[in-house]
Design an enzyme around this catalytic site. Structure first.
Site, PDB file in Angstrom:
ATOM      1  N   GLY A  16       0.859  -1.184   0.000  1.00 30.94           N
ATOM      2  CA  GLY A  16       0.000   0.000   0.000  1.00 30.94           C
ATOM      3  C   GLY A  16       0.890   1.226   0.000  1.00 30.94           C
ATOM      4  O   GLY A  16       1.901   1.264  -0.702  1.00 30.94           O
ATOM      5  N   GLU A  17       0.561   2.206   0.812  1.00 32.01           N
ATOM      6  CA  GLU A  17       1.363   3.420   0.958  1.00 32.01           C
ATOM      7  C   GLU A  17       1.939   3.423   2.366  1.00 32.01           C
ATOM      8  O   GLU A  17       1.206   3.523   3.351  1.00 32.01           O
ATOM      9  CB  GLU A  17       0.501   4.656   0.713  1.00 32.01           C
ATOM     10  CG  GLU A  17       1.160   5.982   1.046  1.00 32.01           C
ATOM     11  CD  GLU A  17       2.532   6.126   0.410  1.00 32.01           C
ATOM     12  OE1 GLU A  17       3.496   6.374   1.159  1.00 32.01           O
ATOM     13  OE2 GLU A  17       2.635   5.976  -0.827  1.00 32.01           O
ATOM     14  N   SER A  18       3.261   3.300   2.467  1.00 35.97           N
ATOM     15  CA  SER A  18       3.890   3.104   3.776  1.00 35.97           C
ATOM     16  C   SER A  18       3.629   4.267   4.725  1.00 35.97           C
ATOM     17  O   SER A  18       3.437   4.060   5.935  1.00 35.97           O
ATOM     18  CB  SER A  18       5.395   2.873   3.612  1.00 35.97           C
ATOM     19  OG  SER A  18       6.030   4.005   3.040  1.00 35.97           O
ATOM     20  N   CYS A  35       6.070  -5.191   0.094  1.00 35.38           N
ATOM     21  CA  CYS A  35       6.217  -3.839  -0.448  1.00 35.38           C
ATOM     22  C   CYS A  35       6.202  -2.803   0.679  1.00 35.38           C
ATOM     23  O   CYS A  35       7.186  -2.668   1.402  1.00 35.38           O
ATOM     24  CB  CYS A  35       5.152  -3.568  -1.507  1.00 35.38           C
ATOM     25  SG  CYS A  35       5.556  -2.152  -2.576  1.00 35.38           S
ATOM     26  N   ARG A  88      12.628   3.718  -0.110  1.00 37.38           N
ATOM     27  CA  ARG A  88      11.271   3.796  -0.633  1.00 37.38           C
ATOM     28  C   ARG A  88      11.298   4.096  -2.132  1.00 37.38           C
ATOM     29  O   ARG A  88      12.150   4.845  -2.618  1.00 37.38           O
ATOM     30  CB  ARG A  88      10.470   4.909   0.068  1.00 37.38           C
ATOM     31  CG  ARG A  88      10.156   4.661   1.520  1.00 37.38           C
ATOM     32  CD  ARG A  88       9.424   5.839   2.147  1.00 37.38           C
ATOM     33  NE  ARG A  88       8.087   6.015   1.605  1.00 37.38           N
ATOM     34  CZ  ARG A  88       7.682   7.070   0.905  1.00 37.38           C
ATOM     35  NH1 ARG A  88       8.515   8.050   0.625  1.00 37.38           N
ATOM     36  NH2 ARG A  88       6.440   7.143   0.470  1.00 37.38           N
ATOM     37  N   ILE A 109       5.544  -2.709  -7.735  1.00 35.23           N
ATOM     38  CA  ILE A 109       4.760  -1.490  -7.914  1.00 35.23           C
ATOM     39  C   ILE A 109       5.276  -0.445  -6.927  1.00 35.23           C
ATOM     40  O   ILE A 109       5.086  -0.573  -5.721  1.00 35.23           O
ATOM     41  CB  ILE A 109       3.257  -1.746  -7.667  1.00 35.23           C
ATOM     42  CG1 ILE A 109       2.743  -2.877  -8.558  1.00 35.23           C
ATOM     43  CG2 ILE A 109       2.452  -0.468  -7.893  1.00 35.23           C
ATOM     44  CD1 ILE A 109       1.337  -3.343  -8.201  1.00 35.23           C
ATOM     45  N   ARG A 110       5.974   0.553  -7.429  1.00 34.20           N
ATOM     46  CA  ARG A 110       6.580   1.579  -6.556  1.00 34.20           C
ATOM     47  C   ARG A 110       7.332   0.906  -5.409  1.00 34.20           C
ATOM     48  O   ARG A 110       7.190   1.275  -4.239  1.00 34.20           O
ATOM     49  CB  ARG A 110       5.511   2.539  -6.015  1.00 34.20           C
ATOM     50  CG  ARG A 110       4.826   3.375  -7.070  1.00 34.20           C
ATOM     51  CD  ARG A 110       3.719   4.231  -6.472  1.00 34.20           C
ATOM     52  NE  ARG A 110       4.256   5.173  -5.492  1.00 34.20           N
ATOM     53  CZ  ARG A 110       3.515   5.771  -4.558  1.00 34.20           C
ATOM     54  NH1 ARG A 110       2.228   5.493  -4.459  1.00 34.20           N
ATOM     55  NH2 ARG A 110       4.060   6.617  -3.728  1.00 34.20           N
ATOM     56  N   HIS A 153       4.744  -8.068  -4.734  1.00 38.92           N
ATOM     57  CA  HIS A 153       3.372  -8.347  -4.307  1.00 38.92           C
ATOM     58  C   HIS A 153       2.949  -9.759  -4.715  1.00 38.92           C
ATOM     59  O   HIS A 153       2.283  -9.933  -5.735  1.00 38.92           O
ATOM     60  CB  HIS A 153       2.401  -7.350  -4.956  1.00 38.92           C
ATOM     61  CG  HIS A 153       2.531  -5.947  -4.488  1.00 38.92           C
ATOM     62  ND1 HIS A 153       1.744  -5.422  -3.480  1.00 38.92           N
ATOM     63  CD2 HIS A 153       3.349  -4.944  -4.896  1.00 38.92           C
ATOM     64  CE1 HIS A 153       2.073  -4.158  -3.285  1.00 38.92           C
ATOM     65  NE2 HIS A 153       3.046  -3.841  -4.129  1.00 38.92           N
ATOM     66  N   GLU A 180       0.683 -11.504  -3.475  1.00 41.63           N
ATOM     67  CA  GLU A 180      -0.762 -11.684  -3.253  1.00 41.63           C
ATOM     68  C   GLU A 180      -1.583 -11.444  -4.513  1.00 41.63           C
ATOM     69  O   GLU A 180      -2.768 -11.806  -4.555  1.00 41.63           O
ATOM     70  CB  GLU A 180      -1.245 -10.767  -2.115  1.00 41.63           C
ATOM     71  CG  GLU A 180      -1.291  -9.283  -2.444  1.00 41.63           C
ATOM     72  CD  GLU A 180       0.033  -8.560  -2.289  1.00 41.63           C
ATOM     73  OE1 GLU A 180       0.049  -7.324  -2.396  1.00 41.63           O
ATOM     74  OE2 GLU A 180       1.075  -9.239  -2.080  1.00 41.63           O
TER      75      GLU A 180
END
Length: 203
Positions: free
Chosen positions: A54-56, A86, A115, A146-147, A182, A184
């Site tokens: 997600g967004e850390s 991630c 990051r 992804i990022r 990822h 998942e």
């Protein structure tokens, strides 16, 4: 969400932000009894915890708002098996580079991560990697970045399970597991299988 098997380990998925549903499904497919965790009372009785992608910075901020930051740190320090993908890898790192000024992590793995090391959303990519520690490691594991972060520094007790361009992207230290990618979202559950085995061994 249960498997119907009494031996299925109860594993929480930190559910403040990110790929929560995908991890719940992958854990169930790997024989676990997964549950979303949004408050500290839902940490009681779990045998392991997943910190999703997600967004850390958002996961950090909401974990503190919901009173989860310190309880999760304490569980990690007590030896609870935890897997982070991630953003979850960032949250398990003892040190981060390019983080926001007040960004905190749960810590636990003796490593420094950067990051968004592979670039922005438009730089997302997939790769077939050999991942040590999973079943059939000789069969390539399709990884989705992804990022994504990468690891820039490793402590002596951290085992590297996979690399991309020389950078560690899957690591393990004791009961803690982390990947830049990822798993998942791929339908290949071998990373989750590994984590479920780690939880069972710890129990």
């Amino acid at each position: 969400m249960t498997t119907g098997h009494t031996s299925a380990p109860r594993i929480g998925v930190l559910a403040v932000q990110g790929d929560v549903v995908e991890h719940l499904r992958a854990l169930e497919a790997s024989g676990a009894d997964p549950h979303p965790v949004r408050r500290d009372s839902e940490l009681v009785g779990i045998g392991g915890l997943v910190i999703p992608g997600g967004e850390s910075t958002t996961i950090d901020r909401l974990s503190r708002i919901f009173g989860l930051h310190d309880p999760v740190r304490d569980l990690i320090a007590s030896g609870l098996p935890v897997y982070g993908s991630c953003a979850g890898m960032i949250q398990l790192a003892d040190e981060i580079l390019d983080g926001h000024q007040d960004q905190q992590t749960f810590g636990g793995i003796d490593m420094t991560v950067r990051r968004n090391a592979f670039g922005r959303q438009v730089d997302s990519f997939e790769a077939d990697l050999r991942v040590e520690g999973i079943v059939r490691p000789e069969e390539p594991f399709r990884t989705v970045f992804i990022r994504a972060p990468w690891v820039e520094r490793l402590g002596d007790d951290v085992e590297v399970l996979a690399r991309v361009e020389g950078h560690p992207v899957a690591v393990r230290q004791g009961a803690l597991l982390a990947t830049s990618f990822h798993p998942e979202v791929t339908g290949d559950h071998r990373i989750h299988d590994l984590f479920v085995r780690m939880v069972k061994e710890h129990a």
